[in-house]
Design a protein around this motif. Structure first.
Motif, mmCIF file in Angstrom:
data_model
loop_
_atom_site.group_PDB
_atom_site.id
_atom_site.type_symbol
_atom_site.label_atom_id
_atom_site.label_comp_id
_atom_site.label_asym_id
_atom_site.label_seq_id
_atom_site.Cartn_x
_atom_site.Cartn_y
_atom_site.Cartn_z
ATOM 1 N N SER A 16 0.832 -1.201 0.000
ATOM 2 C CA SER A 16 0.000 0.000 0.000
ATOM 3 C C SER A 16 0.866 1.250 0.000
ATOM 4 C CB SER A 16 -0.923 0.014 1.227
ATOM 5 O OG SER A 16 -1.851 -1.040 1.139
ATOM 6 N N PHE A 17 1.967 1.211 0.742
ATOM 7 C CA PHE A 17 2.873 2.368 0.771
ATOM 8 C C PHE A 17 3.472 2.605 -0.605
ATOM 9 C CE2 PHE A 17 7.155 4.111 1.189
ATOM 10 C CZ PHE A 17 6.871 5.300 1.846
ATOM 11 N N LEU A 18 3.897 1.506 -1.265
ATOM 12 C CA LEU A 18 4.469 1.641 -2.598
ATOM 13 C C LEU A 18 3.439 2.195 -3.560
ATOM 14 C CD1 LEU A 18 6.919 0.773 -4.548
ATOM 15 C CD2 LEU A 18 5.372 -1.088 -5.143
ATOM 16 N N PHE A 19 2.227 1.652 -3.510
ATOM 17 C CA PHE A 19 1.133 2.102 -4.367
ATOM 18 C C PHE A 19 0.900 3.595 -4.181
ATOM 19 C CE2 PHE A 19 -3.626 1.099 -5.272
ATOM 20 C CZ PHE A 19 -3.507 1.690 -6.508
ATOM 21 N N ALA A 20 0.874 4.038 -2.935
ATOM 22 C CA ALA A 20 0.586 5.445 -2.645
ATOM 23 C C ALA A 20 1.723 6.354 -3.071
ATOM 24 C CB ALA A 20 0.300 5.620 -1.156
ATOM 25 N N THR A 21 2.949 5.992 -2.714
ATOM 26 C CA THR A 21 4.071 6.902 -2.955
ATOM 27 C C THR A 21 4.520 6.921 -4.401
ATOM 28 O OG1 THR A 21 5.613 5.146 -2.316
ATOM 29 C CG2 THR A 21 4.931 6.702 -0.606
ATOM 30 N N SER A 22 4.359 5.792 -5.110
ATOM 31 C CA SER A 22 4.844 5.728 -6.483
ATOM 32 C C SER A 22 3.922 6.411 -7.468
ATOM 33 C CB SER A 22 5.016 4.261 -6.908
ATOM 34 O OG SER A 22 5.988 3.637 -6.109
ATOM 35 N N PHE A 23 2.605 6.446 -7.159
ATOM 36 C CA PHE A 23 1.667 6.870 -8.169
ATOM 37 C C PHE A 23 0.708 7.968 -7.732
ATOM 38 C CE2 PHE A 23 2.960 3.728 -11.084
ATOM 39 C CZ PHE A 23 3.317 2.619 -10.340
ATOM 40 N N ALA A 24 0.753 8.368 -6.471
ATOM 41 C CA ALA A 24 -0.270 9.279 -5.963
ATOM 42 C C ALA A 24 -0.207 10.675 -6.556
ATOM 43 C CB ALA A 24 -0.172 9.383 -4.447
ATOM 44 N N VAL A 25 0.913 11.029 -7.185
ATOM 45 C CA VAL A 25 1.021 12.394 -7.701
ATOM 46 C C VAL A 25 0.766 12.482 -9.211
ATOM 47 C CG1 VAL A 25 2.617 13.123 -5.908
ATOM 48 C CG2 VAL A 25 3.521 12.106 -8.008
ATOM 49 N N SER A 26 0.346 11.369 -9.831
ATOM 50 C CA SER A 26 0.141 11.382 -11.271
ATOM 51 C C SER A 26 -1.098 12.184 -11.652
ATOM 52 C CB SER A 26 -0.027 9.948 -11.795
ATOM 53 O OG SER A 26 -0.367 9.966 -13.155
ATOM 54 N N THR A 27 -0.974 12.929 -12.775
ATOM 55 C CA THR A 27 -2.131 13.631 -13.324
ATOM 56 C C THR A 27 -2.364 13.221 -14.773
ATOM 57 O OG1 THR A 27 -0.708 15.496 -13.916
ATOM 58 C CG2 THR A 27 -1.863 15.618 -11.809
ATOM 59 N N ASP A 28 -1.707 12.175 -15.220
ATOM 60 C CA ASP A 28 -1.870 11.678 -16.578
ATOM 61 C C ASP A 28 -3.052 10.720 -16.610
ATOM 62 O OD1 ASP A 28 -1.718 10.698 -19.104
ATOM 63 O OD2 ASP A 28 0.174 9.626 -18.834
ATOM 64 N N TRP A 29 -4.234 11.232 -16.994
ATOM 65 C CA TRP A 29 -5.438 10.416 -16.923
ATOM 66 C C TRP A 29 -5.544 9.423 -18.067
ATOM 67 C CZ3 TRP A 29 -6.908 10.486 -12.295
ATOM 68 C CH2 TRP A 29 -6.788 11.647 -11.523
ATOM 69 N N SER A 30 -4.598 9.433 -19.005
ATOM 70 C CA SER A 30 -4.606 8.410 -20.049
ATOM 71 C C SER A 30 -4.001 7.099 -19.549
ATOM 72 C CB SER A 30 -3.826 8.895 -21.276
ATOM 73 O OG SER A 30 -2.445 9.026 -20.968
ATOM 74 N N THR A 31 -3.382 7.141 -18.378
ATOM 75 C CA THR A 31 -2.743 5.961 -17.799
ATOM 76 C C THR A 31 -3.405 5.617 -16.473
ATOM 77 O OG1 THR A 31 -0.640 6.544 -18.835
ATOM 78 C CG2 THR A 31 -0.554 5.007 -16.981
ATOM 79 N N ALA A 32 -3.545 4.331 -16.204
ATOM 80 C CA ALA A 32 -4.175 3.894 -14.954
ATOM 81 C C ALA A 32 -3.479 2.664 -14.400
ATOM 82 C CB ALA A 32 -5.650 3.586 -15.183
ATOM 83 N N ILE A 33 -3.491 2.551 -13.095
ATOM 84 C CA ILE A 33 -3.144 1.286 -12.449
ATOM 85 C C ILE A 33 -4.351 0.373 -12.590
ATOM 86 C CG2 ILE A 33 -2.695 0.151 -10.250
ATOM 87 C CD1 ILE A 33 -1.196 2.603 -9.362
ATOM 88 N N ARG A 34 -4.129 -0.830 -13.077
ATOM 89 C CA ARG A 34 -5.232 -1.773 -13.301
ATOM 90 C C ARG A 34 -5.177 -2.908 -12.285
ATOM 91 N NH1 ARG A 34 -5.907 -3.757 -19.239
ATOM 92 N NH2 ARG A 34 -3.783 -4.488 -18.839
#
Length: 337
Positions: A16-34
């Protein structure tokens, strides 16, 4: 040797920490974690709620929870601290979220959306309780929620469109009594509304309480059918506001169109309008005197996206994906948790 329960706790916390810290600041809505949900065991999780639960609090990355076909018998909640989640199936007829509950309108829904920036695509959401009591299939109690190609089914209070700005596109919505209700500001575009009422059940029960409120339900280019007779709406709130524009109305729609729910004082406060609707149920000659057949000028504000903030928050589906299983696999020393 470290006990297994401690190892499992380390997995949950660190992933959960990795998920939050690695991706929480993204604003590229063409890409998603699936994150993949599959009852057969070939996904990341077997239950939808388990996939939602792994998304960290205060998430700000685009998360797509892909749900493989199947019937998922579970009550699902998207908590208020988990925005930017999409639940998606490939076909609404084969990807079904179902539950049977009734009574308290806030507690009985099959799917409850409490987080902002939520999207649902190609799902069936249903409450199978049936007649006799409130039985909500979908509750939406947050801003900026959008539904595309969904089937939403129950009998009474099918959609509690509670609060916030919402958009429904090409959805099939079925019920018998007040089956779209609440005090949200919502646009229903090209939706099929099917009444299963056997005697004059209302489609809408909008709950606007103040003349200064910007809430209301707008139906654009929709299709109304029914097994017997139905009404377009009745006022749950004194200033209830509903507009049907360019909508086909079958003969199921009664000539009076609207009902005052036994409160004639709402005749001067509710706002019920129709504009360029057609079909055998659209004739306005028999409508109640306190509803309105809108002119071009009167209808113009309701033909835009203004009621939902202009729709600037609506986003196309992502085209690039980072699989959740790959993130976990590569998180620590290349070893999958």
């Amino acid at each position: 040797m470290i006990p297994i329960y401690i190892l499992l706790l380390m997995v949950i916390v660190s992933s959960s920490f990795l998920f939050a810290t690695s991706f929480a600041v993204s604003t590229d809505w063409s890409t998603a974690i699936r994150i993949k949900v599959d009852q057969s065991g070939y996904g990341d999780y077997k239950k939808i709620q388990d996939a939602i639960d792994v998304v960290p609090s205060n998430n700000s990355y685009n998360v797509l929870i892909w749900i493989e076909q199947g019937t998922y018998i579970e009550k699902v909640v998207v908590p208020a601290d988990k925005p930017f989640i999409t639940l998606s199936g490939s076909n609404s007829s084969t990807t079904i979220i179902t539950w049977s509950d009734h009574g308290n309108i806030m507690e009985c829904p099959t799917l409850s959306i409490l987080a902002t920036d939520f999207v649902a695509r190609n799902l069936t959401i249903q409450n199978t309780y049936g007649a006799g009591d409130t039985a909500v299939a979908l509750k939406v109690s947050a801003d900026r929620a959008a539904f595309y190609g969904c089937r939403i089914l129950s009998y009474q209070d099918t959609i509690l469109d509670d609060k916030g700005m919402h958009y429904y596109s090409s959805c099939y919505i079925e019920g018998a009594t007040d089956f779209i209700c609440g005090d949200a500001a919502s646009i229903f575009k090209k939706c099929h509304l099917h009444s299963t009422s056997e005697r004059a059940g209302a489609i809408t029960a909008q709950c606007r309480k103040s003349p200064f409120s910007s809430t209301g339900f707008i139906f654009l280019g929709c299709n109304i059918t029914g097994v017997d007779t139905c009404l377009l709406g009745r006022p749950w709130g004194n200033y209830s506001r509903v507009v049907f524009a360019k909508t086909f109305m079958s003969s199921a729609v009664l000539s009076q169109g609207w009902d005052d729910w036994g409160h004639p004082s709402t005749h001067s406060t509710a706002y019920y309008g129709e504009y360029q609707c057609y079909g055998p149920g659209a004739a306005t000659s028999g409508r109640v005197e306190w509803s309105q057949n809108l002119s071009n000028k009167e209808a113009k504000p309701f033909l835009t996206m203004d009621i939902i903030g202009g729709g600037a928050w609506l986003k196309p589906p992502p085209t690039h994906f980072e699989n959740f299983s790959s993130i976990i696999y590569n998180s620590v020393d290349g070893n999958k948790y």
